[in-house]
Motif scaffolding. Structure first.
Motif, PDB file in Angstrom:
ATOM      1  N   THR A 213       6.822   5.689   6.044  1.00 13.21           N
ATOM      2  CA  THR A 213       8.030   5.410   5.321  1.00 13.21           C
ATOM      3  C   THR A 213       8.098   4.177   4.681  1.00 13.21           C
ATOM      4  O   THR A 213       7.556   3.154   5.417  1.00 13.21           O
ATOM      5  CB  THR A 213       9.466   5.552   6.266  1.00 13.21           C
ATOM      6  N   PRO A 214       8.863   3.682   3.575  1.00 13.64           N
ATOM      7  CA  PRO A 214       8.567   2.344   2.667  1.00 13.64           C
ATOM      8  C   PRO A 214       9.304   1.481   3.997  1.00 13.64           C
ATOM      9  O   PRO A 214      10.092   1.685   4.328  1.00 13.64           O
ATOM     10  CB  PRO A 214       9.386   2.603   1.686  1.00 13.64           C
TER      11      PRO A 214
ATOM     12  N   ILE B 131       4.667  -1.116   3.164  1.00 15.68           N
ATOM     13  CA  ILE B 131       4.555   0.259   2.583  1.00 15.68           C
ATOM     14  C   ILE B 131       5.383   0.448   1.412  1.00 15.68           C
ATOM     15  O   ILE B 131       6.662   0.324   1.544  1.00 15.68           O
ATOM     16  CB  ILE B 131       4.847   1.420   3.671  1.00 15.68           C
ATOM     17  N   GLU B 132       4.930   0.965   0.319  1.00 13.15           N
ATOM     18  CA  GLU B 132       5.703   1.340  -0.946  1.00 13.15           C
ATOM     19  C   GLU B 132       6.173   2.750  -0.807  1.00 13.15           C
ATOM     20  O   GLU B 132       5.566   3.691  -0.314  1.00 13.15           O
ATOM     21  CB  GLU B 132       4.756   1.142  -2.286  1.00 13.15           C
TER      22      GLU B 132
ATOM     23  N   ASN C 297      -5.386   6.216   7.168  1.00 15.85           N
ATOM     24  CA  ASN C 297      -4.559   7.157   6.209  1.00 15.85           C
ATOM     25  C   ASN C 297      -2.935   6.538   6.569  1.00 15.85           C
ATOM     26  O   ASN C 297      -2.536   6.805   7.842  1.00 15.85           O
ATOM     27  CB  ASN C 297      -4.571   8.482   6.395  1.00 15.85           C
ATOM     28  N   ILE C 298      -2.074   6.097   5.739  1.00 10.43           N
ATOM     29  CA  ILE C 298      -0.731   5.468   6.230  1.00 10.43           C
ATOM     30  C   ILE C 298       0.294   6.402   5.206  1.00 10.43           C
ATOM     31  O   ILE C 298       1.232   6.131   5.110  1.00 10.43           O
ATOM     32  CB  ILE C 298      -0.579   4.206   5.500  1.00 10.43           C
ATOM     33  N   SER C 299      -0.147   7.713   4.690  1.00 12.39           N
ATOM     34  CA  SER C 299       0.766   8.293   3.691  1.00 12.39           C
ATOM     35  C   SER C 299       1.769   8.900   4.434  1.00 12.39           C
ATOM     36  O   SER C 299       3.063   9.231   3.806  1.00 12.39           O
ATOM     37  CB  SER C 299       0.123   9.469   3.197  1.00 12.39           C
ATOM     38  N   GLY C 300       1.930   8.995   5.728  1.00 12.47           N
ATOM     39  CA  GLY C 300       3.079   9.410   6.364  1.00 12.47           C
ATOM     40  C   GLY C 300       4.126   8.577   6.846  1.00 12.47           C
ATOM     41  O   GLY C 300       5.110   8.844   7.270  1.00 12.47           O
TER      42      GLY C 300
ATOM     43  N   ALA D  52       0.800  -0.998  -0.115  1.00 13.26           N
ATOM     44  CA  ALA D  52       0.035  -0.110  -0.068  1.00 13.26           C
ATOM     45  C   ALA D  52       0.648   1.151   0.207  1.00 13.26           C
ATOM     46  O   ALA D  52       1.936   1.226   0.282  1.00 13.26           O
ATOM     47  CB  ALA D  52      -0.837   0.002   1.429  1.00 13.26           C
ATOM     48  N   LYS D  53       0.096   2.186  -0.129  1.00 16.63           N
ATOM     49  CA  LYS D  53       1.149   3.642  -0.365  1.00 16.63           C
ATOM     50  C   LYS D  53       0.343   4.835   0.570  1.00 16.63           C
ATOM     51  O   LYS D  53       1.032   5.229   1.248  1.00 16.63           O
ATOM     52  CB  LYS D  53       1.075   3.983  -1.849  1.00 16.63           C
ATOM     53  N   ASN D  54      -1.011   5.030   0.148  1.00 18.83           N
ATOM     54  CA  ASN D  54      -1.500   6.340   0.787  1.00 18.83           C
ATOM     55  C   ASN D  54      -2.743   5.980   1.874  1.00 18.83           C
ATOM     56  O   ASN D  54      -2.871   6.418   2.734  1.00 18.83           O
ATOM     57  CB  ASN D  54      -2.065   7.179  -0.349  1.00 18.83           C
ATOM     58  N   ASN D  55      -3.505   4.904   1.459  1.00 13.79           N
ATOM     59  CA  ASN D  55      -4.568   4.604   2.206  1.00 13.79           C
ATOM     60  C   ASN D  55      -4.622   3.055   2.295  1.00 13.79           C
ATOM     61  O   ASN D  55      -4.251   2.261   1.571  1.00 13.79           O
ATOM     62  CB  ASN D  55      -5.944   5.239   1.773  1.00 13.79           C
TER      63      ASN D  55
END
Length: 275
Positions: free
Chosen positions: A253-254, A274-275, A248-251, A211-214
């Motif tokens: 780090t990969p 997390i990408e 919300n996982i946008s914050g 995932a990346k943002n949500n």
């Protein structure tokens, strides 16, 4: 001579029909019945369930396999009767992924407890033992030997005075690739503790992953859920109630994380990239 043969036949028959109380012991039904042992800090943020394997079983095609990133813990719980004999067996394979000849691989780490006591999670030493170092149900506080082919471990013990619950648990550790299969537990008067053994959340879906943002989470009940996300160092980076099934996982780090999801007293843990 005929009497001796008859008695021997009865004894062997009794042994052969001892009831295995483990739910889904050969993993033919994926990971139904198994939960991951919670807790842990530092490099072991949470115990997580291993992967289901469909082409590498000990007695059929199914097993579970763990390739070390986090510590894994397979867990089922049973009510037990003090003074009763317990018999545990399992099959395993284990190898050090770092090429080392020795070191942490895996072990059984099973406990007797009394959940109604002032110290409900404190182990009660089995009859005839004094600590983890001489308790075969905790592998004498050591690790299983490396084994390239399926190897069986069998253990017998006695339920100590004051104990009412037996936690059957198998662990694998960082630095090893470990498979488990064909797990058995039997004890007179024992029974599965369903509420604790089946703690996985019904109908849970977590996507996308990676995932990346949500991150979206759905369950069969679709009730309020709490989500905690832990990084590889054991730090909780998100802990929040979920609304509209989205986190919300946008914050973040990969990297790799553990997601702990709780709904109405049931908890599931999942790996997340997390990408």
């Amino acid at each position: 001579m005929k009497k001796i043969y008859s008695l021997l036949l009865i004894a062997l028959t009794s042994l052969s029909i001892a009831q295995n109380l483990v739910v889904n012991p050969t993993f033919s039904n994926v990971l139904t019945g198994w939960s991951s042992t919670g807790g842990g800090t530092g490099t072991n943020p949470l115990y997580v369930l291993p992967s289901h394997v469909t082409n590498e079983g000990q007695d059929d095609s199914f097993s579970v396999k763990y390739i070390a990133t986090f510590t894994t813990g397979l867990d089922q719980k049973f009510s037990v009767v003090p003074g009763a004999t317990v018999n545990v067996s399992f099959w395993y394979k284990a190898a050090r992924t770092d090429g080392g000849a020795t070191g942490n691989t895996a072990r059984i780490w099973s406990l007797f407890t009394d959940p109604t006591s002032a110290t409900p999670t404190t182990p009660i030493n089995p009859t005839g033992t004094t600590s983890s170092s001489d308790d075969p149900l905790r592998n004498n506080n050591s690790y299983l030997a490396q084994a390239s082919s399926w190897t069986q471990v069998t253990i017998s013990s006695t339920v100590p005075v004051g104990a009412t619950v037996f936690q059957l648990q198998l662990r694998a550790y960082n630095g090893a690739t470990v498979s488990f299969d064909n797990i058995s537990f039997s004890s007179p008067g024992a029974s599965v503790l369903g509420a604790e053994s089946f703690s996985q959340i019904d109908g849970m879906k977590m996507y996308p992953n990676p995932a990346k943002n949500n991150l979206f989470i759905e369950t069969a009940l679709n009730s309020d859920i709490n989500v905690a996300i832990i990084d590889v160092l054991g730090k909780e980076v998100i802990n929040s109630k979920v609304s509209n099934n989205a986190v919300n996982i946008s914050g973040l780090t990969p990297g790799m994380y553990i997601v702990k999801i709780t709904e109405e007293g049931k908890t599931s843990t999942k790996k997340l990239i997390i990408e």
